[in-house]
Write an enzyme that holds these catalytic residues in place. Structure first.
Site, short mmCIF file in Angstrom:
data_model
loop_
_atom_site.label_atom_id
_atom_site.label_comp_id
_atom_site.label_asym_id
_atom_site.label_seq_id
_atom_site.Cartn_x
_atom_site.Cartn_y
_atom_site.Cartn_z
N HIS A 1 0.89 -1.17 0.00
CA HIS A 1 0.00 0.00 0.00
C HIS A 1 0.92 1.22 0.00
O HIS A 1 2.04 1.16 0.54
CB HIS A 1 -0.82 -0.05 1.30
N CYS B 1 -4.84 2.08 -3.69
CA CYS B 1 -3.67 2.71 -3.06
C CYS B 1 -2.43 1.85 -3.27
O CYS B 1 -1.58 1.71 -2.37
CB CYS B 1 -3.87 2.96 -1.57
N LYS C 1 -10.35 -0.38 10.76
CA LYS C 1 -10.46 -1.64 10.01
C LYS C 1 -10.73 -2.81 10.96
O LYS C 1 -10.77 -3.96 10.55
CB LYS C 1 -9.19 -1.89 9.19
N ASP D 1 3.13 -4.18 8.28
CA ASP D 1 1.96 -3.34 8.06
C ASP D 1 0.74 -4.23 8.30
O ASP D 1 0.38 -5.05 7.46
CB ASP D 1 1.99 -2.80 6.62
N GLN E 1 -4.43 -4.64 7.29
CA GLN E 1 -5.42 -5.62 6.84
C GLN E 1 -5.34 -6.91 7.65
O GLN E 1 -6.28 -7.71 7.62
CB GLN E 1 -5.21 -5.94 5.35
#
Ligand code: PMP
Length: 405
Positions: free
Chosen positions: A122, A363, A225, A199, A202
């Site tokens: 991303h 993104c 999220k 990261d 998600q």
């Protein structure tokens, strides 16, 4: 035990809405999840009964606000199995969390150093490192992916060198749904002495994140999220690394002593949290985490997998539909293209039928270029979605195909 999806859905007031007279089918969960009533109530209750600034007032409300705010930090620490509460730094989201680390790294890198990321990134986990490397004269290396959307681990091994100072990769790709072997990648990076940032934007909503087990130095994620509010997120960092990490933002709350010409920094977590924080957001995120932990995570995972498997089957049977991202390990993300049509047009027609998906570059512009496509249509499933909603998606796609043919 199977999941009572109807009971789960009943906790999300927004899901009863209609769009243009059609029931809302919300399949944009990778962009942001909806919020259960308990999280909405936590926000309203804070502003109704407890609003005050934290860590400063010598009064009842400030003490109560601080208690709830720090309680939320402890809940998050427990959720990800941090060794200490002060390893949890509140941020505005994943983006700010990565910026804190990358900005600090920019101050530590020297010419000749290397940073390793992947083609799956991303923009938040790419542009940040581009900037850090540029400032220091360091090199940014990129691990390629196969057409399936899986990382080329042999290339990862080749690109990882004694000069690699930071390795950063997504737990889960937002664009393709690929779940990366983060423990394996972390072990390899640690073997050359690099710092590791995962990261987790998600990855976090799929449960079972244990930062000690992963072995990374940093894990970044957003509240929104994970069924929590927007504008709040977390940088988890290993205490031994965070305590000396160069500070990024400076100002109130993060200092120890200040004169007109000098300042020294406070202790963790404050040294990386300048200014008045998003107090209500943190409390809302704490409520979201506690709520999520009360669920049967194994049942949630089975349900999500059933949704993905069913959607993938329907997609494979749908003539003219091409799935982008076919990794063996995937979460509930279905990125696709309809032959002869632009994803934006597909998204527009689906929206008219109440079906909310994401369209565009996700993104991840370089990744889209890697696949030679302008973007995708992306349906992303969450724990409250149903098999009937997957049917609605494909009924809407059938209409889109007819209209766009
Ligand atoms: N990384 C990934 C993989 C993401 O999916 C996102 C959000 N789409 C981010 C980083 C950035 O998260 P936020 O916008 O909440 O800061």
């Amino acid at each position: 035990m199977s999941l009572d999806v109807a009971a789960l859905r009943a906790q999300f007031p927004i899901l009863t809405q209609s769009v243009d007279g059609k029931p809302l089918v919300y399949l944009d969960n990778a962009a942001t999840t909806q919020k259960p009533q308990i999280v909405i109530d936590a926000l309203v209750d804070f502003y109704t009964t407890t609003n005050a600034n934290v860590h400063r007032g010598a009064h009842h409300l400030s003490d109560e606000a601080t208690r709830r705010y720090e309680g939320a930090r402890a809940s998050v620490a427990n959720f990800i199995n941090a060794t200490a509460r002060e390893e949890v730094i509140w941020t505005s989201g994943t983006t700010e969390a990565i910026n804190i680390v990358a900005n600090g790294l920019g101050q530590l890198l020297a010419e000749g150093d290397e940073v390793l990321v992947t083609e799956l990134e991303h923009h938040a986990n790419l542009v940040t490192w581009q900037q850090a490397c540029r400032r220091a004269g360091a090199t940014l290396n990129i691990v390629p992916v196969f057409d399936s959307g899986e990382l080329d681990i042999e290339a990862f091994d080749r690109l990882l060198t004694a000069n690699t100072k930071m390795v950063a990769f997504p737990h889960v790709s937002n664009a393709l749904g690929t779940v990366n072997p983060i423990k394996q990648l972390t072990a390899k990076a640690k073997a050359v002495g690099a710092w590791v940032l995962v990261d987790g934007a998600q990855g976090i909503a799929h449960g079972g994140v244990d930062v000690q087990d992963i072995g990374c130095d940093f894990y970044a994620f957003s509240g929104h999220k994970l069924f929590g509010p927007t504008g709040i997120g977390v940088l988890w960092g290993r205490k031994s690394v965070l305590k000396d990490w160069p500070v990024w933002q400076v100002g109130g709350e993060m200092i120890k002593d200040v004169t007109y010409h000098e300042a020294t920094w406070g202790e963790l977590p404050n040294r990386l949290e300048a200014g008045t924080p998003n107090i209500a957001g943190a409390i809302g995120m704490g409520a979201a985490v506690a709520w999520f932990q009360s669920l049967d995570v194994a049942a949630l995972r089975r349900h999500e997998k059933a949704l993905l498997d069913y959607a993938t089957k329907l997609a494979n049977d749908f003539e003219g539909l091409r799935i982008i991202g076919t990794a063996k390990e995937k979460v509930g993300v279905l990125s696709f293209l309809l032959e002869g049509s632009h994803p934006a047009d597909v998204g527009f027609i689906l929206d008219r039928q109440g079906v909310a998906i994401r369209t565009g570059d996700n993104c991840a512009q370089p990744l889209m270029k890697r696949f030679g496509i302008p973007g995708t249509a992306r349906a992303s499933f969450s724990i409250y979605n149903t098999l009937e909603e997957v049917d609605s998606l494909f009924a809407a796609l059938k209409k889109a195909k007819m209209m766009l043919a």
